[in-house]
Design an enzyme around this catalytic site. Structure first.
Site, PDB file in Angstrom:
ATOM      1  N   HIS A  95      75.440 -60.139 116.791  1.00 10.98           N
ATOM      2  CA  HIS A  95      76.996 -60.049 116.589  1.00 10.98           C
ATOM      3  C   HIS A  95      76.734 -61.631 116.165  1.00 10.98           C
ATOM      4  O   HIS A  95      76.382 -62.439 117.059  1.00 10.98           O
ATOM      5  CB  HIS A  95      77.621 -59.839 117.850  1.00 10.98           C
ATOM      6  CG  HIS A  95      79.160 -60.453 117.843  1.00 10.98           C
ATOM      7  ND1 HIS A  95      79.900 -60.189 116.717  1.00 10.98           N
ATOM      8  CD2 HIS A  95      79.989 -61.373 118.503  1.00 10.98           C
ATOM      9  CE1 HIS A  95      81.022 -60.604 116.851  1.00 10.98           C
ATOM     10  NE2 HIS A  95      80.921 -61.384 117.923  1.00 10.98           N
ATOM     11  N   HIS A  97      79.817 -64.502 113.732  1.00  9.50           N
ATOM     12  CA  HIS A  97      81.032 -64.598 112.750  1.00  9.50           C
ATOM     13  C   HIS A  97      80.702 -65.179 111.407  1.00  9.50           C
ATOM     14  O   HIS A  97      81.571 -66.099 110.862  1.00  9.50           O
ATOM     15  CB  HIS A  97      82.144 -65.672 113.645  1.00  9.50           C
ATOM     16  CG  HIS A  97      82.700 -65.152 114.923  1.00  9.50           C
ATOM     17  ND1 HIS A  97      83.790 -65.659 115.577  1.00  9.50           N
ATOM     18  CD2 HIS A  97      82.181 -63.953 115.884  1.00  9.50           C
ATOM     19  CE1 HIS A  97      83.858 -65.017 116.556  1.00  9.50           C
ATOM     20  NE2 HIS A  97      83.056 -63.896 116.779  1.00  9.50           N
ATOM     21  N   ASP A 120      71.028 -49.948  99.173  1.00  4.01           N
ATOM     22  CA  ASP A 120      69.447 -49.897  99.977  1.00  4.01           C
ATOM     23  C   ASP A 120      69.699 -49.886 101.500  1.00  4.01           C
ATOM     24  O   ASP A 120      68.786 -49.445 102.157  1.00  4.01           O
ATOM     25  CB  ASP A 120      68.952 -51.219  99.433  1.00  4.01           C
ATOM     26  CG  ASP A 120      68.508 -51.263  98.267  1.00  4.01           C
ATOM     27  OD1 ASP A 120      68.065 -50.090  97.699  1.00  4.01           O
ATOM     28  OD2 ASP A 120      68.022 -52.294  97.560  1.00  4.01           O
ATOM     29  N   HIS A 169      87.899 -59.637 113.930  1.00  8.29           N
ATOM     30  CA  HIS A 169      86.859 -60.042 114.738  1.00  8.29           C
ATOM     31  C   HIS A 169      85.703 -60.601 113.788  1.00  8.29           C
ATOM     32  O   HIS A 169      85.602 -61.728 113.531  1.00  8.29           O
ATOM     33  CB  HIS A 169      86.506 -59.321 115.979  1.00  8.29           C
ATOM     34  CG  HIS A 169      85.783 -59.781 116.956  1.00  8.29           C
ATOM     35  ND1 HIS A 169      85.796 -59.331 118.146  1.00  8.29           N
ATOM     36  CD2 HIS A 169      84.887 -60.881 116.928  1.00  8.29           C
ATOM     37  CE1 HIS A 169      84.627 -60.138 118.889  1.00  8.29           C
ATOM     38  NE2 HIS A 169      84.738 -60.998 117.960  1.00  8.29           N
ATOM     39  N   TYR A 227      59.920 -47.565  99.251  1.00 10.79           N
ATOM     40  CA  TYR A 227      59.851 -48.871  99.064  1.00 10.79           C
ATOM     41  C   TYR A 227      59.053 -49.372 100.144  1.00 10.79           C
ATOM     42  O   TYR A 227      59.176 -48.555 101.046  1.00 10.79           O
ATOM     43  CB  TYR A 227      61.371 -49.251  99.398  1.00 10.79           C
ATOM     44  CG  TYR A 227      61.497 -50.770  99.334  1.00 10.79           C
ATOM     45  CD1 TYR A 227      61.667 -51.677  97.876  1.00 10.79           C
ATOM     46  CD2 TYR A 227      61.466 -51.650 100.526  1.00 10.79           C
ATOM     47  CE1 TYR A 227      61.801 -52.765  98.126  1.00 10.79           C
ATOM     48  CE2 TYR A 227      61.618 -52.827 100.408  1.00 10.79           C
ATOM     49  CZ  TYR A 227      61.861 -53.381  99.297  1.00 10.79           C
ATOM     50  OH  TYR A 227      61.945 -55.140  99.218  1.00 10.79           O
TER      51      TYR A 227
END
Lengths: 232, 232, 232, 232
Positions: A95, A97, A120, A169, A227
């Site tokens: 997580h 910001h 992709d 958020h 790939y």
């Protein structure tokens, strides 16, 4: 000390957020899970990255009870747990910001698939959750954030996305390991940035066609991917 | 030399402006206060950061009279003093012309609370002062800048903000110490940046609801806060 | 070798363009003048910054005739010369294609004075030249670029500006020395950047009032300036 | 090992993408060609830049058959090959998803020539390919990407461009060597960035006139060029 190897990996994944410019001060957090032992390792709350050591990380069980650690775990722990419970195949959650992904989350706009960089990694838009109801916020907020993510993924049928935007958020991202989760967070920020610039150049830019979208996604994922190097 | 410890802290806080990319050349300034001794330590005017030493800092009393120091204090000294006098709980003040916060100040727009990054630090918008009257500018300009800040904070009832935008000028930020003030300046720049990107993605983005705003602000501040580690 | 000291200063000023992120590859150039000797020192054309040594710089007279140096001077030499001839008080000239200043030049917009960062250095807008006539371009182009700059400064009465935007080209900046010219280039880029962000936040942002503009400009310039340290 | 010198050059050119901030993780690829031997050297697929060594690079013939190398070549190999076959004068090809060039590709807009930075390298707009037909995508996609590039260059008569935007994908750039191709990629990103800022400042910015465009392009290219040092 429990889970020495996982602690080292999770620390390294947290530092990857710093290296990729996704966090300021104590912002952000990465965790990793040991499915065998039913334990997760997560960044402590409010501790600076540059002095963080493996022993500062917090070990909890799958319900968030601290098993080892002197520090409080990240305040977003319950969101991580909800994701681990809902998606048995993921090994890490990140997580941040980070600037552009957070801007899309604040603008409450899913990120359209404007090109192959996006395709992709995401089969479809980068979804954004609905704003949470007041009772979800005043209740068990962090767990409900996790539920909002899971609900949105089910609703949009977004089976193949390594990240999402939580409305107002910021981004949560995941992967097969803590480091892969941190990489997903960096890639999501990159996709968010070029999508923002795309709109700035042409406000009516359109998502790419399905054939190109499928081609790039399947070039990298699934049975016929070609790939990268072969995994034996 | 007076206030050796505070000089070291204020120097370090000034260098934090450099590390966080908030200043160019001699732009910006941070001060710290010793409430017991009624003295403040502030950056000298127009001295480059990379050669600045503790003995270059200037010590003044609470009215701005130089008590120790061979160099002129920052030309913004009187603004710092007005803030120290109006807000007895603050220990440091930081001023920069950081890019995005200055852009909002130049656009004369308060920064709406678009998300939780903002709500974690500001209870409400980031306020912007009214433009100053001509006689305030031609009079004791720097002191009047401080008065304009205090007036705006009172008018908007902004009790819980660690920073403000001075219209057509730039941000002032503060905190419990000089370093906390510098961190407030870095966080304000971050908030200003993601808010600018948010508008770029969706020009009609709306501020977040009160429940989410309260939740995040109170997660970090006040009696029931639970972010970071317990302070015993 | 002629002008050893000035060569060192001009090299350092050229490297300042690199340190401040104003140039890519061989873009940009800085020169310095010795008024006593009637000689200028300028960056050679198309030589990478990271291998540049004092002996690579080129010495010419005030008409651009090479006096010392094995390499060709910067192709913009004639523009520098025109500025030195028109403004006897300047000691250095810097040219870059720095990103935001070039964008304003390409947008053919003078940069309005949106705030005090700008007012600290420019008394008025940052001017932009008129596009050059075809015969000026196909003729002695670089000298005519210098003439276009001088003409614009006279027309706008811009007596107190340390830089200008050449339409569809990029910024030229100057100062009392080569290093001051490079600093002017960095400050112009900063002003251009925050002005761009200001428009992005509020497309109808207005220039600041005259009282504030005068206050900041005169705080730093002229007999009653009080920014920085006293020069005895 | 074949082509030791070319391997070293191609590795260095790939690292130039990293140094110039054009790639994240394993994004991007550069190749170089030996026309005499009919062989190309290209980055392996999905290998991180910071551990890449000359022996990791892959050598193929002009039809893409691996001649030496244990790793898979970049998945974009066939696009490189199509460019080498169509343009006998180029010695290197670079592909990235650099942020601003990709944004223009995603916006499906050719980059207008807004200024001399652009005119120094491109005689005309930076072209963008038409979106590919579904059957081109589901067929030999990477080779067809090369064909789309060649087709667009022929259609627009863009004889003198060192790069192009593939619609909804990103930039391809080229030059006389692998390193020159990487430099072309960096310059294209720079041009794309300042063009984006130009539109942000003035949405109706116009391309420069033909005289200025010719002047700058011919100052750097062709028989009468006078930028840089003489090549004997």
């Amino acid at each position: 000390m429990l889970l020495l190897q996982l602690r080292a990996e999770v620390l390294e994944a947290n530092l990857e957020l710093v290296r990729k410019g996704l966090v300021l001060y104590t912002f952000g957090n990465v965790s990793g899970v040991s499915r065998e032992q039913g334990l997760i390792v997560i960044k402590p709350s409010g501790v600076p990255y540059d002095t963080m050591k493996p022993e500062h990380l917090v070990v909890t069980d799958m319900e968030g009870k601290i098993v080892e650690g002197d520090l409080r775990p990240s305040s977003d722990l319950a969101t991580h747990l909800a994701l681990y419970r809902a998606f048995p195949e993921i090994g890490g959650v990140a997580h941040s910001h980070s600037e552009y992904a957070t801007a899309w989350a604040q603008a409450r706009r899913p990120i359209p698939c404007f090109g192959t960089t996006h395709a992709d990694y995401y089969h479809g838009s980068v979804p954004v959750t609905d704003p949470m109801a007041d009772e979800e916020i005043t209740g068990d907020y962090e767990m409900n954030t996790g539920h909002a993510i899971v609900r949105t993924l089910h609703k949009t049928g977004a089976a193949h996305v390594p990240g999402i935007l939580v409305a107002n958020h910021g981004p949560f991202a995941w992967g097969a390991s803590a480091m892969k989760a941190a990489e997903s967070a960096a890639i999501l920020e990159y996709i968010a940035r070029i999508a923002c610039f795309t709109l700035s150049i042409n406000g009516s830019s359109a998502a790419i066609g399905q054939a190109l979208h499928d081609k790039h996604f399947l070039r990298k994922h699934g049975a016929n991917s070609y790939y990268g190097q072969k995994k034996d």
